[in-house]
Design an enzyme around this catalytic site. Structure first.
Site, short mmCIF file in Angstrom:
data_model
loop_
_atom_site.label_atom_id
_atom_site.label_comp_id
_atom_site.label_asym_id
_atom_site.label_seq_id
_atom_site.Cartn_x
_atom_site.Cartn_y
_atom_site.Cartn_z
N CYS A 2 32.20 22.28 -14.14
CA CYS A 2 32.96 21.45 -13.20
C CYS A 2 34.36 22.04 -13.08
O CYS A 2 34.91 22.57 -14.05
CB CYS A 2 33.05 20.01 -13.73
SG CYS A 2 33.90 18.89 -12.59
N CYS B 103 39.01 17.20 -16.02
CA CYS B 103 39.41 15.94 -16.67
C CYS B 103 39.51 16.21 -18.18
O CYS B 103 38.59 16.78 -18.77
CB CYS B 103 38.39 14.84 -16.38
SG CYS B 103 38.28 14.44 -14.63
N ASN C 122 33.71 8.61 -25.32
CA ASN C 122 32.79 9.29 -26.22
C ASN C 122 33.44 10.58 -26.67
O ASN C 122 33.50 11.52 -25.88
CB ASN C 122 31.52 9.70 -25.47
CG ASN C 122 30.55 8.57 -25.35
OD1 ASN C 122 30.29 7.85 -26.29
ND2 ASN C 122 30.02 8.42 -24.15
N SER D 40 35.70 7.06 -10.52
CA SER D 40 36.26 7.20 -11.86
C SER D 40 37.76 6.99 -11.78
O SER D 40 38.50 7.88 -11.35
CB SER D 40 35.92 8.58 -12.43
OG SER D 40 34.51 8.70 -12.54
N LEU D 41 38.19 5.83 -12.16
CA LEU D 41 39.60 5.45 -12.00
C LEU D 41 40.41 5.93 -13.20
O LEU D 41 41.31 6.75 -13.06
CB LEU D 41 39.68 3.93 -11.82
CG LEU D 41 41.07 3.32 -11.66
CD1 LEU D 41 41.76 3.85 -10.42
CD2 LEU D 41 40.97 1.79 -11.61
N SER E 41 28.81 9.12 -8.56
CA SER E 41 30.03 8.87 -9.31
C SER E 41 30.99 10.02 -9.03
O SER E 41 30.60 11.18 -9.09
CB SER E 41 29.69 8.81 -10.81
OG SER E 41 30.87 8.70 -11.57
N GLU F 8 21.92 19.65 -17.77
CA GLU F 8 21.33 18.57 -18.53
C GLU F 8 21.09 17.35 -17.65
O GLU F 8 21.87 17.06 -16.75
CB GLU F 8 22.27 18.19 -19.69
CG GLU F 8 22.38 19.33 -20.69
CD GLU F 8 23.42 19.12 -21.77
OE1 GLU F 8 23.57 20.03 -22.60
OE2 GLU F 8 24.09 18.08 -21.80
N CYS G 294 28.15 9.54 -21.36
CA CYS G 294 28.77 10.00 -20.12
C CYS G 294 29.84 11.04 -20.42
O CYS G 294 30.60 10.91 -21.36
CB CYS G 294 29.40 8.85 -19.35
SG CYS G 294 29.35 7.33 -20.22
N CYS H 85 20.10 10.12 -15.20
CA CYS H 85 21.44 10.63 -14.89
C CYS H 85 21.30 12.14 -14.64
O CYS H 85 20.83 12.87 -15.53
CB CYS H 85 22.31 10.33 -16.10
SG CYS H 85 23.94 11.01 -16.01
N CYS I 93 36.70 15.05 -20.74
CA CYS I 93 35.31 15.31 -20.37
C CYS I 93 34.81 16.63 -20.94
O CYS I 93 35.48 17.66 -20.85
CB CYS I 93 35.21 15.34 -18.84
SG CYS I 93 33.59 15.83 -18.25
N GLY J 212 29.19 17.99 -13.46
CA GLY J 212 29.69 18.36 -12.14
C GLY J 212 30.26 17.21 -11.33
O GLY J 212 30.11 16.04 -11.68
N GLU J 213 30.93 17.59 -10.25
CA GLU J 213 31.51 16.61 -9.33
C GLU J 213 30.66 16.63 -8.05
O GLU J 213 30.72 17.58 -7.26
CB GLU J 213 32.97 17.00 -9.03
CG GLU J 213 33.63 16.25 -7.90
CD GLU J 213 33.44 14.73 -7.92
OE1 GLU J 213 33.64 14.11 -8.97
OE2 GLU J 213 33.06 14.18 -6.87
N1 SAH Z 1 32.47 14.06 -11.71
C1 SAH Z 1 31.93 12.74 -11.57
C2 SAH Z 1 30.63 12.51 -12.32
C3 SAH Z 1 30.53 13.03 -13.73
S1 SAH Z 1 31.44 12.12 -14.96
C4 SAH Z 1 32.99 11.70 -11.94
O1 SAH Z 1 34.10 12.08 -12.29
O2 SAH Z 1 32.73 10.52 -11.81
C5 SAH Z 1 30.65 10.58 -15.02
C6 SAH Z 1 31.47 9.47 -15.68
O3 SAH Z 1 31.66 9.77 -17.08
C7 SAH Z 1 32.87 9.32 -15.12
O4 SAH Z 1 33.15 7.99 -14.86
C8 SAH Z 1 33.79 9.84 -16.20
O5 SAH Z 1 35.06 9.23 -16.14
C9 SAH Z 1 33.00 9.48 -17.44
N2 SAH Z 1 33.35 10.29 -18.61
C10 SAH Z 1 33.70 11.59 -18.63
N3 SAH Z 1 33.95 12.00 -19.89
C11 SAH Z 1 33.73 10.93 -20.69
C12 SAH Z 1 33.80 10.73 -22.11
N4 SAH Z 1 34.14 11.70 -22.94
N5 SAH Z 1 33.51 9.51 -22.56
C13 SAH Z 1 33.15 8.51 -21.74
N6 SAH Z 1 33.06 8.64 -20.42
C14 SAH Z 1 33.35 9.85 -19.89
#
Ligand code: SAH
Length: 356
Positions: A111, A115, A299, A223-224, A200, A91, A342, A104, A118, A170-171
């Site tokens: 992935c 996380c 989200n 992504s902290l 990111s 997507e 996101c 985006c 996610c 993906g990462e």
């Molecule tokens: N793997 C990469 C890029 C994909 S995620 C990364 O980790 O950054 C992109 C961003 O979306 C990241 O900052 C992640 O923390 C955020 N994200 C992932 N799941 C989410 C969710 N359910 N709601 C809001 N942000 C989310």
């Protein structure tokens, strides 16, 4: 068969010179591939017929194919469900903004990082995207926006997109070589500058250092999501592998090389990372590092185990950071009504396929 649109200009030039063709042929081919989005060698009418025939025996041209387009009635964010040559789905999301939209894009199918908040993570890892599959998401969107998107909708966007972010599925740093090659092609052939491209990452320190060595000014977003290793581990398993100390050292190194503000993304999850103490510790962690904190309310997606905090909690978190002098933006999560926010990109199509 090798996809010719996985190659950059230098490789195409080399291939052509092996065939005894002049250099300008490579320029013509790149133009067809990365500007005009040709789908076959037959389209390349300024090449000699026998060269077209020869190339079509040797190479494929692999394009992403639009399967579905979902437009958010709330904010005009548009999710494109795209099919790859092997029928897997990815997507891309177009996020409108008055100062220029952002596209985006995805870097992998699924992935591996797991996380917990996610949606893509629930698919597991399926495969890396090739350079051409990454670039073609950009070419597809340019093409589709200029030719097939109805005028009324184009006007919502004000301008075509000017920024590309690797925040889809993906990462990106786990598919390092292909992502960097794709970025090179996007810069050199598509014409989007590296300052308009953001990677990111869930933060792999050695890859951040490698990225810092490249001659590009790519923006880095980390992504902290939690300021303490012990807690971060609970929502981001990658934290068990790389401590924040290493992540921050890599981030500082990136800043020292590029001298550009870093972004720290922080997905706020109710009761998990949204306390005043968390805010204080985030402020302390980022002390002295020119950076911006991007707060994103979680989200939720089907089967997501967490909830987004109340609006007042988000405001309190932001104010605490601001009181410590940090730059904070609260990201309005565009497209969340169409599951295009996101981290919400995980297609049902792949999940069903992968399970069967
Ligand atoms: N793997 C990469 C890029 C994909 S995620 C990364 O980790 O950054 C992109 C961003 O979306 C990241 O900052 C992640 O923390 C955020 N994200 C992932 N799941 C989410 C969710 N359910 N709601 C809001 N942000 C989310």
């Amino acid at each position: 068969m090798i996809a010719i649109n996985d190659l950059d200009r230098e490789e195409i030039t080399r291939t052509l010179s092996e065939l005894g063709e002049p250099r300008y042929r490579a320029v013509q081919i790149c133009d067809w591939l990365y500007r005009r989005r040709a789908t076959s060698f037959e389209d390349m009418t300024n090449l000699p017929l026998d060269l077209r025939r020869h190339l079509s025996k040797k190479f494929a041209i692999k394009r992403v194919r639009l399967i579905d387009e979902i437009v958010s009635p709330e904010d005009g964010a548009t999710k494109y469900l795209l099919q790859l040559h092997d029928s897997l789905h990815i997507e891309s999301v177009l996020l409108p903004h008055p100062r220029g939209a952002t596209l985006c894009i995805s870097s992998q199918v699924g992935c591996a990082f797991g996380c917990r908040f996610c949606a893509t993570a629930t698919m597991g890892f399926i495969r890396n995207l090739s350079p051409g599959e990454i670039v073609d998401q950009v070419n597809f969107a340019i093409d589709y926006l200029s030719h097939e998107t109805p005028k009324e909708r184009r006007q919502v966007l004000k301008r075509p997109f000017s920024n590309v972010v690797f925040m889809g599925m993906g990462e990106p740093l786990a598919n390092f070589e292909n992502v960097v090659k794709a970025i090179r092609i996007i810069i050199e052939e598509v014409g989007i500058g590296s300052r308009h491209i953001t990677i990111s990452t869930c933060a792999i320190p050695e890859k951040i250092v490698k990225l810092a060595e490249l001659p590009y000014e790519i923006k880095l977003a980390i992504s902290l999501n939690n300021p303490r290793d012990e807690k971060r581990k609970e929502i981001m398993p990658v934290a068990g592998k790389f401590a924040l100390k290493e992540v921050m050292a890599a981030a500082r190194y990136y800043y020292s090389k590029k001298k550009r503000f870093l972004t720290f993304e922080y997905v706020l999850i109710e009761g998990i990372n949204d306390s005043p103490r968390d805010a204080q510790e985030v402020a302390r962690l980022l002390e002295g590092l020119p950076s911006k904190i991007n707060l994103i309310a979680l989200n939720p997606f089907p089967d997501c185990p967490y909830r987004r905090p109340k609006a007042s909690t988000i405001t309190r978190f932001a104010s605490l950071l601001e009181a410590k002098g940090r730059n904070v933006t609260v990201r309005k999560s565009l497209g969340s009504d169409i599951l295009a926010g996101c981290g919400q990109l995980g297609t049902l199509a792949n999940k069903l396929r992968h399970k069967s």
